[in-house]
Design a protein around this motif. Sequence first.
Motif, PDB file in Angstrom:
ATOM      1  N   ALA A 105       0.828  -1.210   0.000  1.00  0.00           N
ATOM      2  CA  ALA A 105       0.000   0.000   0.000  1.00  0.00           C
ATOM      3  C   ALA A 105       0.860   1.256   0.000  1.00  0.00           C
ATOM      4  O   ALA A 105       0.562   2.226  -0.719  1.00  0.00           O
ATOM      5  CB  ALA A 105      -0.940  -0.011   1.205  1.00  0.00           C
ATOM      6  N   VAL A 108       2.473   1.655  -3.592  1.00  0.00           N
ATOM      7  CA  VAL A 108       1.493   2.140  -4.572  1.00  0.00           C
ATOM      8  C   VAL A 108       1.089   3.578  -4.260  1.00  0.00           C
ATOM      9  O   VAL A 108       0.935   4.412  -5.170  1.00  0.00           O
ATOM     10  CB  VAL A 108       0.256   1.221  -4.589  1.00  0.00           C
ATOM     11  N   ASN A 109       0.935   3.880  -2.975  1.00  0.00           N
ATOM     12  CA  ASN A 109       0.569   5.234  -2.566  1.00  0.00           C
ATOM     13  C   ASN A 109       1.614   6.251  -3.023  1.00  0.00           C
ATOM     14  O   ASN A 109       1.274   7.316  -3.562  1.00  0.00           O
ATOM     15  CB  ASN A 109       0.419   5.269  -1.045  1.00  0.00           C
ATOM     16  N   LEU A 151     -15.835  -2.268  -3.901  1.00  0.00           N
ATOM     17  CA  LEU A 151     -14.971  -3.015  -4.811  1.00  0.00           C
ATOM     18  C   LEU A 151     -15.346  -4.495  -4.837  1.00  0.00           C
ATOM     19  O   LEU A 151     -15.327  -5.136  -5.896  1.00  0.00           O
ATOM     20  CB  LEU A 151     -13.509  -2.856  -4.387  1.00  0.00           C
ATOM     21  N   ILE A 174      -4.983  -7.262  -4.974  1.00  0.00           N
ATOM     22  CA  ILE A 174      -5.417  -6.034  -5.650  1.00  0.00           C
ATOM     23  C   ILE A 174      -6.481  -5.286  -4.845  1.00  0.00           C
ATOM     24  O   ILE A 174      -6.331  -4.087  -4.550  1.00  0.00           O
ATOM     25  CB  ILE A 174      -5.929  -6.354  -7.064  1.00  0.00           C
ATOM     26  N   LEU A 175      -7.574  -5.951  -4.497  1.00  0.00           N
ATOM     27  CA  LEU A 175      -8.666  -5.252  -3.823  1.00  0.00           C
ATOM     28  C   LEU A 175      -8.268  -4.717  -2.443  1.00  0.00           C
ATOM     29  O   LEU A 175      -8.599  -3.565  -2.126  1.00  0.00           O
ATOM     30  CB  LEU A 175      -9.892  -6.172  -3.717  1.00  0.00           C
ATOM     31  N   VAL A 177      -5.260  -3.774  -1.423  1.00  0.00           N
ATOM     32  CA  VAL A 177      -4.328  -2.661  -1.614  1.00  0.00           C
ATOM     33  C   VAL A 177      -5.062  -1.427  -2.119  1.00  0.00           C
ATOM     34  O   VAL A 177      -4.848  -0.307  -1.635  1.00  0.00           O
ATOM     35  CB  VAL A 177      -3.200  -3.064  -2.589  1.00  0.00           C
ATOM     36  N   VAL A 178      -5.938  -1.603  -3.095  1.00  0.00           N
ATOM     37  CA  VAL A 178      -6.692  -0.464  -3.630  1.00  0.00           C
ATOM     38  C   VAL A 178      -7.557   0.159  -2.543  1.00  0.00           C
ATOM     39  O   VAL A 178      -7.690   1.390  -2.452  1.00  0.00           O
ATOM     40  CB  VAL A 178      -7.556  -0.906  -4.829  1.00  0.00           C
ATOM     41  N   SER A 179      -8.150  -0.665  -1.694  1.00  0.00           N
ATOM     42  CA  SER A 179      -8.989  -0.147  -0.603  1.00  0.00           C
ATOM     43  C   SER A 179      -8.181   0.723   0.347  1.00  0.00           C
ATOM     44  O   SER A 179      -8.634   1.802   0.763  1.00  0.00           O
ATOM     45  CB  SER A 179      -9.624  -1.313   0.166  1.00  0.00           C
ATOM     46  N   VAL A 181      -5.178   2.203  -0.283  1.00  0.00           N
ATOM     47  CA  VAL A 181      -4.623   3.360  -0.991  1.00  0.00           C
ATOM     48  C   VAL A 181      -5.699   4.421  -1.222  1.00  0.00           C
ATOM     49  O   VAL A 181      -5.418   5.625  -1.170  1.00  0.00           O
ATOM     50  CB  VAL A 181      -3.980   2.925  -2.316  1.00  0.00           C
ATOM     51  N   SER A 182      -6.921   3.994  -1.483  1.00  0.00           N
ATOM     52  CA  SER A 182      -7.995   4.963  -1.722  1.00  0.00           C
ATOM     53  C   SER A 182      -8.226   5.860  -0.512  1.00  0.00           C
ATOM     54  O   SER A 182      -8.685   7.000  -0.650  1.00  0.00           O
ATOM     55  CB  SER A 182      -9.297   4.227  -2.070  1.00  0.00           C
TER      56      SER A 182
END
Length: 311
Positions: A105, A108-109, A151, A174-175, A177-179, A181-182
Motif C-alpha cells: 500500500a 502504490v501510494n 470493490l 489487488i482489492l 491494496v486499492v482499498s 490506498v484509496s
Amino acid sequence: MFISKSLRGLRDFAFVLAATMTVLFFLLRLTGDPAVVLAGEGARPEQIEAIRVEYGFDRSLIVQYGSVMLRLLQGDFGKSLVDGTPALEKVLASLPATLFLAAMAITVNLLISLPLGAWLGQKQEGAPRRIVRGALTVLQGFPGFVVALLLINLFAAGLEWLPSIGYGGPATWILPVVSVVSFLAPKLIRVVEANTHAALAADFVRTARSTGASDGWILWRHVLPNALLGAVALIGAELAFMLTGLVVIETIFAWPGIGWLLVQSTLNLDFNVVQAVVFVMVVSVFVSNAVTEAVQALLDPRIRVGGRAAS
C-alpha cells in the motif's frame, strides 16, 4: 542531545506501553468469561468452574493483573486459550501478512501520490486538474472499508474478475491494496500539492530558472525533493496507521494479518493473544515513529544542525 532525546522517547514508550496493557487487561475482563467459551455449549457449571481454576480466572482481578504484568515483564505472553499455541508466536506468525499489505500500500501510494501531487501543485489550471481535485475530495469522504465493500460488490460479486478473500497470489492483493490506498492517497496528494506549490515560489526555483534549467528538471530535481520533506511525517503516520488500523480491511478480505487475528481472538475471548497483538502493535508504532524521525533527520540537515545547536 540525541542520546537524551532517545532516552526520553524510551521512557515515554515504556509509560504508554504499561498504561495500554493495564487498560487492556481490565477492559478484556469486562467482555465476558473465557471459561464459558472454552467449556463450549452445554457445559455443566462444575466443568466451567474447573476451567476457571485451571487458567486462574477464579482469582481476584488484582492478583490476575499482577500475575499477567509479571509474565509480560519476562516476555511471557502465555498460550492461546483456543489452541494452546504460544500467544506471541501466533501473533508474529501473522505479522508478515500485515507488513506485506502495508508495504504494498505504501509503495502504490507513493507511486501515485508523488507525481500526481507534483502535477497538481504546478500553477497551470484547467479541467483535468479540477476533475482530479473533485475526485480527491470525494475519496476523502469515503472510509477505506466502504471502498472495500464497493470493490467487492463490483469486481468480486458482480464481474467476478477478482477474488475477495484470502492471501494467495497477486490477484488476491489487488482489492485490499486499492482499498487502503484509496483512503491514504488523497491526504498525501494534497500535502505534496501544497508543498510543490510553495516550493515553486521559492527563491531557489527562480535562481534555477535564471541559469536556464528546464521546468521539468527544476520540478524533479529541486521542487519534488523539497515537497517530499514535508510529506515524510505524513508517510510515517500512514505507516503507523497501517500497522494498527487495518483491522477492518483485514477482516473484510479475510487477510490473515494481526488485525484479523485481533478480531478473531477478541470474539473468542482469547485474552493472551489479544494482549500479544496489542503489544506488537504498540511496539510497531514506536519503531515506525523512530524510523520516520531518523529519515527526516537524514533528508533535512536543519534537523541535525538544530539538534547539535541545542546540545
